[in-house]
Design a protein around this motif. Sequence first.
Motif, PDB file in Angstrom:
ATOM      1  N   PRO A 141      48.994  38.506  60.283  1.00  0.00           N
ATOM      2  CA  PRO A 141      49.393  38.713  61.679  1.00  0.00           C
ATOM      3  C   PRO A 141      50.189  40.004  61.883  1.00  0.00           C
ATOM      4  O   PRO A 141      50.976  40.406  61.040  1.00  0.00           O
ATOM      5  N   PHE A 142      49.974  40.607  63.039  1.00  0.00           N
ATOM      6  CA  PHE A 142      50.763  41.750  63.491  1.00  0.00           C
ATOM      7  C   PHE A 142      51.247  41.468  64.902  1.00  0.00           C
ATOM      8  O   PHE A 142      50.443  41.355  65.831  1.00  0.00           O
ATOM      9  N   VAL A 143      52.558  41.333  65.065  1.00  0.00           N
ATOM     10  CA  VAL A 143      53.169  41.128  66.384  1.00  0.00           C
ATOM     11  C   VAL A 143      53.831  42.433  66.800  1.00  0.00           C
ATOM     12  O   VAL A 143      54.707  42.946  66.095  1.00  0.00           O
ATOM     13  N   SER A 144      53.403  42.967  67.933  1.00  0.00           N
ATOM     14  CA  SER A 144      53.935  44.223  68.443  1.00  0.00           C
ATOM     15  C   SER A 144      54.870  43.933  69.606  1.00  0.00           C
ATOM     16  O   SER A 144      54.490  43.270  70.570  1.00  0.00           O
ATOM     17  N   VAL A 145      56.110  44.430  69.498  1.00  0.00           N
ATOM     18  CA  VAL A 145      57.105  44.260  70.558  1.00  0.00           C
ATOM     19  C   VAL A 145      57.323  45.616  71.216  1.00  0.00           C
ATOM     20  O   VAL A 145      57.704  46.586  70.557  1.00  0.00           O
ATOM     21  N   LEU A 146      57.080  45.680  72.536  1.00  0.00           N
ATOM     22  CA  LEU A 146      57.197  46.930  73.276  1.00  0.00           C
ATOM     23  C   LEU A 146      58.510  46.921  74.050  1.00  0.00           C
ATOM     24  O   LEU A 146      58.671  46.179  75.022  1.00  0.00           O
ATOM     25  N   ARG A 147      59.447  47.731  73.575  1.00  0.00           N
ATOM     26  CA  ARG A 147      60.757  47.845  74.200  1.00  0.00           C
ATOM     27  C   ARG A 147      60.753  48.968  75.232  1.00  0.00           C
ATOM     28  O   ARG A 147      59.740  49.644  75.433  1.00  0.00           O
ATOM     29  N   HIS A 148      61.879  49.150  75.878  1.00  0.00           N
ATOM     30  CA  HIS A 148      62.006  50.199  76.893  1.00  0.00           C
ATOM     31  C   HIS A 148      62.602  51.458  76.279  1.00  0.00           C
ATOM     32  O   HIS A 148      63.671  51.395  75.673  1.00  0.00           O
ATOM     33  N   PRO A 149      61.892  52.614  76.409  1.00  0.00           N
ATOM     34  CA  PRO A 149      60.515  52.770  76.853  1.00  0.00           C
ATOM     35  C   PRO A 149      59.571  52.849  75.652  1.00  0.00           C
ATOM     36  O   PRO A 149      59.985  53.235  74.560  1.00  0.00           O
ATOM     37  N   THR A 150      58.309  52.499  75.849  1.00  0.00           N
ATOM     38  CA  THR A 150      57.285  52.709  74.827  1.00  0.00           C
ATOM     39  C   THR A 150      56.206  53.564  75.464  1.00  0.00           C
ATOM     40  O   THR A 150      55.425  53.092  76.289  1.00  0.00           O
ATOM     41  N   THR A 151      56.177  54.848  75.104  1.00  0.00           N
ATOM     42  CA  THR A 151      55.317  55.806  75.793  1.00  0.00           C
ATOM     43  C   THR A 151      54.679  56.776  74.805  1.00  0.00           C
ATOM     44  O   THR A 151      54.928  56.731  73.604  1.00  0.00           O
ATOM     45  N   GLY A 152      53.861  57.666  75.337  1.00  0.00           N
ATOM     46  CA  GLY A 152      53.284  58.756  74.560  1.00  0.00           C
ATOM     47  C   GLY A 152      52.400  58.282  73.426  1.00  0.00           C
ATOM     48  O   GLY A 152      51.678  57.280  73.531  1.00  0.00           O
ATOM     49  N   GLY A 153      52.470  59.009  72.310  1.00  0.00           N
ATOM     50  CA  GLY A 153      51.585  58.745  71.185  1.00  0.00           C
ATOM     51  C   GLY A 153      51.771  57.385  70.551  1.00  0.00           C
ATOM     52  O   GLY A 153      50.828  56.841  69.958  1.00  0.00           O
ATOM     53  N   VAL A 154      52.968  56.810  70.629  1.00  0.00           N
ATOM     54  CA  VAL A 154      53.184  55.467  70.089  1.00  0.00           C
ATOM     55  C   VAL A 154      52.422  54.439  70.923  1.00  0.00           C
ATOM     56  O   VAL A 154      51.752  53.555  70.394  1.00  0.00           O
ATOM     57  N   ALA A 155      52.505  54.563  72.251  1.00  0.00           N
ATOM     58  CA  ALA A 155      51.763  53.655  73.125  1.00  0.00           C
ATOM     59  C   ALA A 155      50.258  53.858  72.981  1.00  0.00           C
ATOM     60  O   ALA A 155      49.480  52.909  73.089  1.00  0.00           O
ATOM     61  N   ALA A 156      49.857  55.102  72.728  1.00  0.00           N
ATOM     62  CA  ALA A 156      48.429  55.424  72.651  1.00  0.00           C
ATOM     63  C   ALA A 156      47.818  55.122  71.294  1.00  0.00           C
ATOM     64  O   ALA A 156      46.624  55.342  71.098  1.00  0.00           O
TER      65      ALA A 156
END
Length: 285
Positions: A193-208
Amino acid sequence: MVWPEKNALSLDASEKQSIGAGVFRLCDGCGQTLDAAALAAAFEVCPECGQHHRLSAEGWRRLMLDGGELSAWDAHLMPGDPLRFSDGKGYKDRVRAAQRKSGSDEAVEIGRGRIAGRAIGYGAFVFDFMGGSMGSVVGEKIARLFERAGEEELPVVLLSASGGARMQEGILSLMQMAKCVAALERFRKKRLPFVSVLRHPTTGGVAASFAFLGDVNIAEPKALIGFAGPRVIENTIRQTLPQGFQRAEFLLDHGMVDAILSRREMKEHIAALLGHLADGARRRA
């Protein structure tokens, strides 16, 4: 001539000290004055309105990991200056300043920890380090997180918070997107399993790249999540965007994330998710 002694009334503005400095905090959401120690104990979540303020890397360890304990992996990796970049200040100087400010050597920490007794591969971005930007070392650490977790047959929980690729490393930074996704795809073959937690902010190349590729994608309330910011998009397409565009709640409504969880319930829910996902993987094997 005899000069009078200074007293509190004779102090100028530069000498006055705020009695409440460090004792009280103003909530960014409701504007309430909060006890700073109580807010820190609540993992920076306002008890009045639920506003999530920025939480340090150490705070995330205490929140997510049993005993707050992390056995760090690849802590020896340090950023270099491959392009000898300067924007009026040398890149090496900016890195040193970021290290002093954040107390971290780079913008991500990885290692082995436990959630509710279950061993996991853990990663968390350090936003105070140059906005959590992804350079060569950050990308290498994320790739090694997936690789080592796969070798040790551990699920991965990765908490992202980033302004995107680090411009001071140019194309070497952008290359990390493909490298991290390739490592994640190799990890997937292990059926872990891979659980991804998106905190503030998650943008740019990491989001992409890897942030949206979890088996389950979880966002913090009101987190800004997306490739480019709303203002950049509006200026590019010359259209007004919908209310709340690229906030966690908007993404949940449009199927881009699976859940929004308050920090106060995040560890319990992720522990349950890991149990379900691990059991399902064993049945499929």
